[in-house]
Write a protein that holds these residues in place. Structure first.
Motif, mmCIF file in Angstrom:
data_model
loop_
_atom_site.group_PDB
_atom_site.id
_atom_site.type_symbol
_atom_site.label_atom_id
_atom_site.label_comp_id
_atom_site.label_asym_id
_atom_site.label_seq_id
_atom_site.Cartn_x
_atom_site.Cartn_y
_atom_site.Cartn_z
ATOM 1 N N ALA A 1 0.835 -1.202 0.000
ATOM 2 C CA ALA A 1 0.000 0.000 0.000
ATOM 3 C C ALA A 1 0.872 1.255 0.000
ATOM 4 O O ALA A 1 1.968 1.275 0.569
ATOM 5 C CB ALA A 1 -0.930 0.011 1.206
ATOM 6 N N VAL A 2 0.375 2.302 -0.647
ATOM 7 C CA VAL A 2 1.062 3.585 -0.746
ATOM 8 C C VAL A 2 0.069 4.682 -0.384
ATOM 9 O O VAL A 2 -1.073 4.676 -0.866
ATOM 10 C CB VAL A 2 1.600 3.833 -2.170
ATOM 11 C CG1 VAL A 2 2.211 5.230 -2.292
ATOM 12 C CG2 VAL A 2 2.615 2.772 -2.560
ATOM 13 N N LEU A 3 0.495 5.611 0.458
ATOM 14 C CA LEU A 3 -0.330 6.779 0.766
ATOM 15 C C LEU A 3 0.105 7.925 -0.134
ATOM 16 O O LEU A 3 1.234 8.402 -0.044
ATOM 17 C CB LEU A 3 -0.186 7.170 2.231
ATOM 18 C CG LEU A 3 -0.914 8.453 2.663
ATOM 19 C CD1 LEU A 3 -2.414 8.345 2.414
ATOM 20 C CD2 LEU A 3 -0.630 8.756 4.134
ATOM 21 N N ALA B 1 9.883 12.697 3.218
ATOM 22 C CA ALA B 1 11.316 12.456 3.355
ATOM 23 C C ALA B 1 11.594 11.074 3.942
ATOM 24 O O ALA B 1 12.634 10.455 3.651
ATOM 25 C CB ALA B 1 11.954 13.537 4.229
ATOM 26 N N ARG B 2 10.684 10.587 4.757
ATOM 27 C CA ARG B 2 10.833 9.261 5.354
ATOM 28 C C ARG B 2 10.291 8.151 4.443
ATOM 29 O O ARG B 2 10.281 6.975 4.835
ATOM 30 C CB ARG B 2 10.108 9.223 6.701
ATOM 31 C CG ARG B 2 10.757 10.109 7.760
ATOM 32 C CD ARG B 2 9.812 10.311 8.950
ATOM 33 N NE ARG B 2 9.444 9.055 9.577
ATOM 34 C CZ ARG B 2 10.070 8.505 10.623
ATOM 35 N NH1 ARG B 2 11.109 9.120 11.151
ATOM 36 N NH2 ARG B 2 9.660 7.369 11.139
ATOM 37 N N GLY B 3 9.781 8.528 3.281
ATOM 38 C CA GLY B 3 9.236 7.536 2.357
ATOM 39 C C GLY B 3 7.868 7.036 2.744
ATOM 40 O O GLY B 3 7.409 5.999 2.252
ATOM 41 N N GLU B 4 7.185 7.776 3.603
ATOM 42 C CA GLU B 4 5.872 7.340 4.089
ATOM 43 C C GLU B 4 4.712 7.932 3.312
ATOM 44 O O GLU B 4 3.569 7.483 3.454
ATOM 45 C CB GLU B 4 5.726 7.725 5.568
ATOM 46 C CG GLU B 4 6.735 7.016 6.456
ATOM 47 C CD GLU B 4 6.770 7.567 7.867
ATOM 48 O OE1 GLU B 4 7.030 6.771 8.796
ATOM 49 O OE2 GLU B 4 6.546 8.784 8.042
ATOM 50 N N VAL B 5 4.977 8.946 2.508
ATOM 51 C CA VAL B 5 3.953 9.610 1.704
ATOM 52 C C VAL B 5 4.512 9.887 0.321
ATOM 53 O O VAL B 5 5.653 10.367 0.187
ATOM 54 C CB VAL B 5 3.511 10.936 2.372
ATOM 55 C CG1 VAL B 5 2.705 11.793 1.400
ATOM 56 C CG2 VAL B 5 2.684 10.660 3.622
ATOM 57 N N ASP B 6 3.739 9.576 -0.681
ATOM 58 C CA ASP B 6 4.031 10.003 -2.054
ATOM 59 C C ASP B 6 3.355 11.351 -2.227
ATOM 60 O O ASP B 6 2.152 11.435 -2.459
ATOM 61 C CB ASP B 6 3.485 8.977 -3.045
ATOM 62 C CG ASP B 6 3.756 9.343 -4.501
ATOM 63 O OD1 ASP B 6 4.365 10.409 -4.753
ATOM 64 O OD2 ASP B 6 3.344 8.570 -5.388
#
Length: 368
Positions: free
Chosen positions: A214-216, A245-250
């Motif tokens: 999954a991607v947010l 920056a942490r790769g948690e949100v596109d």
């Protein structure tokens, strides 16, 4: 008085506005039915396509133009109650019926509800006929003003040909050889008053982190997420940059999308999370359904009454974080209502158009 453009026997509607996708899709696909007058361009309009602020809301316009029915949808935000009373008086002098579709019982652009309530207190009692989109809204109208509203569902938003192409693309992806990302979309747009994504962001980050593949994806406009934007929200922008920056949100920051880009964006999502803390109905919700994108909608307003959606608790006082996580997980598991097909939307549009035509005819009858 200006002559009205009319085909023989067809009712002429002064629709405020006419060039809005909802209003355009009240007409049959073949262009038959009532004639809607084009939006007169305001004196300061940059193009002939601009309808805001609506010239038809001027009492002088009502006095100087001919039509059978006046139908108000949107565009009265900047009108004072006194100006709306002048509009109603002009319609009464001309003997023209007023139809008012109550899209918003709470204006999503106003942080305070009082101005909109005062406007509704003029328009709802004065209307010869009321329309709304859901049974829940109709019940509120009855409770607040003692008036009955005809409930007619929201028609499709996306063009039917675009819907057909999106459905075909979904089928190709479904049959593809490898698993694809599951995209959860949070669109903050220009952060109108009814949106409150700030407390939702960390909840969604945690929820999506626990779902394999999954991607947010968060999309927002430059005016809110860039430091030089006129409506820059530093707290939201900084939180988004931190998670990106942490790769948690596109994170996607851009100007307003035109229709084709908007449809492509919505079709690329698996689920769109609506971050509203107040509101009534949603065209965005309908566009997502047209494109096969599931919707997670808040408990405020009548979004869950409008169409089959996944719901979480959210209003001006409370965010149900556990409910939001559960709704995203339900979407991930595929526990969502099927998207309406092209023929279903086509048939619905025909019914919606017929309901409006019958309403206009009942108000005008042989008097025209």
């Amino acid at each position: 008085m200006l002559p009205r453009p009319r085909a023989a026997g067809r009712i002429v509607v002064a629709s405020v506005p006419a060039n809005h996708v909802y209003v355009r899709h009240l007409a049959p696909e073949d262009g038959s039915g009532p004639v809607r007058l084009p939006d007169p361009p305001p004196a300061e309009a940059a193009s002939t396509q601009q309808w805001w602020p609506p010239v038809m809301l001027d009492a002088a316009w009502v006095e100087d133009n001919d039509f059978d029915v006046f139908h108000l949808h949107f565009g009265f935000d900047a009108r004072s109650p006194a100006e709306l009373r002048e509009l109603v008086a002009a319609l009464r002098r001309r003997g023209k019926p007023l139809v008012f579709t109550v899209h918003d019982l709470r204006n999503p652009h106003h942080p305070d509800r009082r101005d909109h309530d005062r406007q509704l207190d003029v328009l709802v009692p004065a209307a010869d006929a009321l329309v709304t989109l859901t049974q829940g809204a109709a019940a509120e109208i009855r409770a607040r003003w003692g008036r009955d509203a005809l409930v007619v569902p929201h028609p499709h938003v996306v063009p039917l040909d675009t819907m057909r192409c999106a459905a075909a693309s979904r089928e190709v992806r479904r049959r593809g050889p490898r698993p694809r990302e599951f995209r959860v979309g949070l669109h903050v747009k220009s952060l109108r008053a009814g949106m409150h994504p700030h407390p939702m962001l960390p909840v969604l980050v945690d929820a999506v982190r626990d779902l394999p593949g999954a991607v947010l994806q968060v999309n927002g406009h430059n005016d809110v997420l860039r430091p030089d934007g006129k409506r820059y929200d530093a707290a939201l922008a900084e939180a988004l940059q931190h998670h990106a920056a942490r790769g948690e949100v596109d994170l996607r920051i851009h100007d307003y999308l035109d229709d084709d880009a908007l449809w492509a964006y919505l079709a690329s999502l698996d689920v769109s999370v609506l971050p509203y803390r107040f509101g009534t109905h949603s065209g965005w919700l309908e566009a997502c359904r047209d494109l096969g994108t599931a919707v997670v909608a808040p408990s405020c307003g009548y979004f869950a009454d409008q169409a089959p959606v996944l719901t979480y608790g959210h209003d001006e006082d409370h965010l149900d974080a556990d409910g939001l996580v559960a709704a995203v997980r339900e979407a991930y598991a595929g526990h969502v209502a099927p998207a309406p097909g092209v023929e279903e939307r086509r048939a619905q549009r025909a019914r919606v158009a017929a309901a409006h035509a019958r309403l206009y005819e009942s108000l005008v009858g042989d008097g025209r």
